[in-house]
Structures are given as structure tokens and as C-alpha cells.
Design an enzyme around this catalytic site. Structure first.
Site, short mmCIF file in Angstrom:
data_model
loop_
_atom_site.label_atom_id
_atom_site.label_comp_id
_atom_site.label_asym_id
_atom_site.label_seq_id
_atom_site.Cartn_x
_atom_site.Cartn_y
_atom_site.Cartn_z
N HIS A 1 0.66 -1.36 0.14
CA HIS A 1 -0.07 -0.02 0.25
C HIS A 1 0.77 1.24 -0.05
CE1 HIS A 1 -3.46 -2.52 0.16
NE2 HIS A 1 -3.66 -2.58 1.49
N HIS B 1 -9.83 1.77 -0.15
CA HIS B 1 -9.76 1.09 0.78
C HIS B 1 -10.78 0.93 1.82
CE1 HIS B 1 -7.92 -2.41 3.01
NE2 HIS B 1 -6.74 -2.33 2.10
N GLU C 1 -11.35 -3.87 -3.48
CA GLU C 1 -10.36 -2.96 -3.73
C GLU C 1 -10.16 -2.97 -5.39
OE1 GLU C 1 -7.13 -3.18 -0.92
OE2 GLU C 1 -8.47 -4.36 -0.09
C1 GLA Z 1 -5.43 -5.08 1.92
C2 GLA Z 1 -4.35 -6.39 1.90
C3 GLA Z 1 -4.66 -6.90 3.17
C4 GLA Z 1 -4.23 -6.19 4.47
C5 GLA Z 1 -5.36 -4.95 4.41
C6 GLA Z 1 -4.98 -4.26 5.43
O1 GLA Z 1 -6.66 -5.49 1.62
O2 GLA Z 1 -4.61 -7.19 0.95
O3 GLA Z 1 -3.82 -8.20 3.30
O4 GLA Z 1 -3.25 -5.60 4.30
O5 GLA Z 1 -5.18 -4.39 3.10
O6 GLA Z 1 -4.94 -4.86 6.58
#
Ligand code: GLA
Length: 381
Positions: free
Chosen positions: A135, A209, A346
Site C-alpha cells: 500500500h 480501501h 479494492e
Molecule cells: C489489503 C491487503 C490485506 C491487508 C489489508 C490491510 O486489503 O490485501 O492483506 O493488508 O489491506 O490490513
């Protein structure tokens, strides 16, 4: 026809027109208001924008991280409830957050071993997730203050967010100019459009997200929601959630959501992919041509009747079932976010694309303009 008859008829037509005009005037218009949301550690102020579509939907969005802090959606009885997880105040988001409601960049999802090469040069990123980069690194777009400009017209209310990420930011090359527009429309949609340019070749994967629970706040886990994913294939991962490179058919696997299935129906199956993800935490290959807005997912929550449809121009969609939520986060209104209290959808390029030349490219070059759109549409039929 007598004069009197035509006079009466003209009178009737006039009153119908007047009634319609009054109704139109009374029809609430989309609006946007703006207030302070608190101060960042350096003293700068974050703002909170309230978008109202005039038809029972409301969203609050802060320019800190581009976070959607609440989203009120009517159920089948017309009763509104907040369907996203988050905090009541800026302080919560500053303390700790698993990306609740945020804009994620420069690269949403993971880049394997926190490195990639582009045009023969290699780049090293923050290894913030089991040796991988997640991220956007240590201070991604979810932790930046965006410039914000609210807008509204007769069909929508929104806020346009803009930032410039300098060359080398979090290890990524190129000065990236990014605009993300959130709009709440009179068709009950939350529309997110992304645009970006760069002055050097770079890689980019922007996403939102949001953690949804269509039953409303404090409703418990999301396992009863019924999910459809318009995807025949997914990208299987290794134990650190990096794609192996294969595009695998969902047929005969717990990943098959081509017809609606309760999220909880197969989440506990003894399956290697589910074990790696601790539940669903995978990217699906959205059917149909990337670049055109097409259905990626539809979720229905049976008790409230709320339905959320996700359309996107992106090639993929990460479906994550809040597997890392463990009851340690106290969110809005004192709600404890227990295991699987929310799910994320997402829309994105595939994880680790910069290390997979076969995946749809995430490279952006000078002179090109990146454009992408995702629409979350709500109803309660
Ligand atoms: C995304 C990732 C997950 C986790 C979340 C945040 O969805 O794919 O593995 O890291 O973000 O906790």
C-alpha cells in the site's frame, strides 16, 4: 368543443405544470458542506466534507488520506445506516488504521520483496509487510493531506482531491501529479475517478480501501453477505500473498463467486489459498475489457436488503474479508471491530504487477495520462 371546456382543460394543464414545477423546486438538490476535522501533528488542519445526494445518501470525506469516514445508505424501509468502518475523529486515523476508507497509492496492494525494475533501473521500496511493500510504503497516499475542492451540480455533490508526490517519494521514480474525484450522485452512486501524470517512467496502482458492512454499524461480521464476483479467474498467491503469476480458473474452488454465494459459506474450507489469506484476501481478474466500466462485484445483505454494485475500468479487484481485524480496534460510536467486521472490494491492477510483465501494465510514462474509474452503486430493492 365549448370555450368553457377548453378553458377548463387549459386550467388543468396549468395546475399540473405548476405542481410539477413546485415539486422540482422542492426536490432536495445535492449539496456539499465543509468543516474542520482536526489538526495533524505539524499543526495543519484537515477538513471534513459532507456530501448529500438529496435522496437519502450522505458521505463524509476528509482530505487527510482521502478517507471516506462515513457513508449513509437507506435500507429497504428507507432507514439510513452508516455502511463503512472507521473512526469518529481524525485522532483515530492518525493513531492506527488498517487503511479504513482511504485512498491508497502510489502502489495499492503488494510489491514482492519490496523491489522492482523499470527500463533497466532497479528501485527499492519500504518493506513494510513480511519483506514485501504494501500500500505505497511507510507513508503512502493514505497518510498525506490532499488539496481539496468541493463541487456540486443538480446531479451530484463531490470533492476533488489533488496532490503532488515528489520524485523518489517512498522510493518510486517520477514526480507524480494525482487527482482523485469523489462524487455522490442522484443515482445513489459513490463515483471515484483517478487521474495522474508523471515526469519520469513510474509504476502506479491507485485504489480505495473502504471496509463495508451493509447491515450497518455494530452489526457483527460480514459472513452473511451474498457476493457475486464477475470473474472467471483469480491470481493465486504464495504464503506472503504475492501472486505466483498464474491466472487460475475459479471453477471448483472456494474462489468461485460467479453466482452469488454467502461470504461465510466456504471461507472456512481447508484450502491452501484460504490458508495463505487467512480467509479471502485475493485479487480476481474482472471479466471483460479493462478500460471500460463494467460490473466487477455485487453484494447483497439479506436483512437490510441493501445491495452494493461495483463497476470499474480496472483489470482486477481485491476481495478482502477483514481477516486481520481482531477486536483490538474501537471505531465509530465505540464499536469494537471484531474479526471480519467489514469487507473490502479494492479495484486495482494486479498485485506485484511491476514484477510480472504478463500482467496488465501498471507503468505510466511522461506524456501519458492515467485515467481510471470505479463506481459503488447502492440500492435496496
Ligand atoms: C489489503 C491487503 C490485506 C491487508 C489489508 C490491510 O486489503 O490485501 O492483506 O493488508 O489491506 O490490513
Amino acid at each position: 368543443m365549448s370555450d368553457r371546456g377548453s378553458l377548463l382543460r387549459a386550467g388543468a394543464v396549468a395546475s399540473v405544470l405548476l405542481f410539477a414545477a413546485c415539486r422540482m423546486e422542492q426536490r432536495p438538490m445535492p449539496t456539499v458542506t465543509d468543516r474542520p476535522f482536526g489538526k495533524l501533528p505539524d499543526g495543519t488542519e484537515a477538513r471534513l466534507f459532507t456530501l448529500d445526494n438529496g435522496r437519502g445518501m450522505r458521505a463524509t470525506i476528509t482530505n487527510y488520506g482521502g478517507i471516506v469516514t462515513s457513508l449513509v445508505v437507506p435500507d429497504r424501509a428507507g432507514q439510513g445506516a452508516d455502511v463503512v468502518l472507521g473512526y469518529d475523529s481524525l485522532a483515530g486515523y492518525l493513531r492506527t488504521t488498517p487503511y479504513f476508507g482511504a485512498l491508497v497509492g502510489r502502489y495499492g496492494n503488494r510489491i514482492g520483496k519490496a523491489r522492482f525494475s523499470l527500463d533497466g533501473r532497479s528501485y527499492t521500496l519500504a518493506a513494510n509487510d513480511h519483506g514485501n511493500s504494501l500500500h505505497g510504503g511507510s507513508k503512502g497516499f493514505d497518510k498525506l493531506l490532499w488539496e481539496a475542492a468541493p463541487f456540486h451540480d443538480t446531479a451530484q455533490a463531490g470533492v476533488r482531491l489533488h496532490l503532488v508526490s515528489p520524485d523518489g517519494d517512498e522510493g518510486y521514480p517520477g514526480r507524480l501529479d494525482v487527482t482523485v474525484t469523489y462524487a455522490l450522485t442522484d443515482a445513489s452512486e459513490l463515483r471515484i475517478t483517478y487521474a495522474a501524470t508523471t515526469d519520469k517512467p513510474t509504476v502506479l496502482n491507485l485504489t480505495h480501501h473502504g471496509y463495508f458492512n451493509l447491515a450497518g454499524p455494530a452489526a457483527g461480521d460480514i459472513l452473511g453477505h451474498e457476493l457475486l464476483l464477475a470473474a472467471d479467474r483469480f491470481t493465486p498467491v504464495d504464503s506472503t500473498l504475492i501472486p505466483t503469476g498464474e491466472l487460475r480458473s475459479v471453477a471448483g474452488t472456494p474462489m468461485d463467486f460467479r453466482t452469488p454465494v454467502a461470504i461465510g459459506a466456504r471461507i472456512g474450507e481447508d484450502d491452501l489459498q484460504l490458508r495463505f489469506g487467512k480467509g479471502f484476501d485475493h485479487n480476481w481478474v474482472v471479466n471483460g475489457p479493462a478500460g471500460t466500466l463494467r460490473l466487477a462485484a455485487r453484494v447483497r445483505e439479506p436483512r437490510s436488503g441493501r445491495v452494493m454494485e461495483v463497476r470499474t475500468t480496472e483489470p482486477g479487484i481485491q476481495f478482502y474479508t477483514g481477516n486481520f481485524l481482531d477486536g483490538t480496534i474501537v471505531g465509530k460510536g465505540g464499536t469494537v471491530y471484531r474479526h471480519r467486521a467489514g469487507f473490502c472490494l479494492e479495484t486495482q491492477h494486479f498485485p506485484d504487477t511491476p514484477n510480472h510483465p504478463d500482467f496488465p501494465t501498471a507503468v505510466l510514462r511522461p506524456g501519458q495520462e492515467f485515467h481510471s474509474a470505479t463506481v459503488y452503486r447502492f440500492s435496496a430493492p
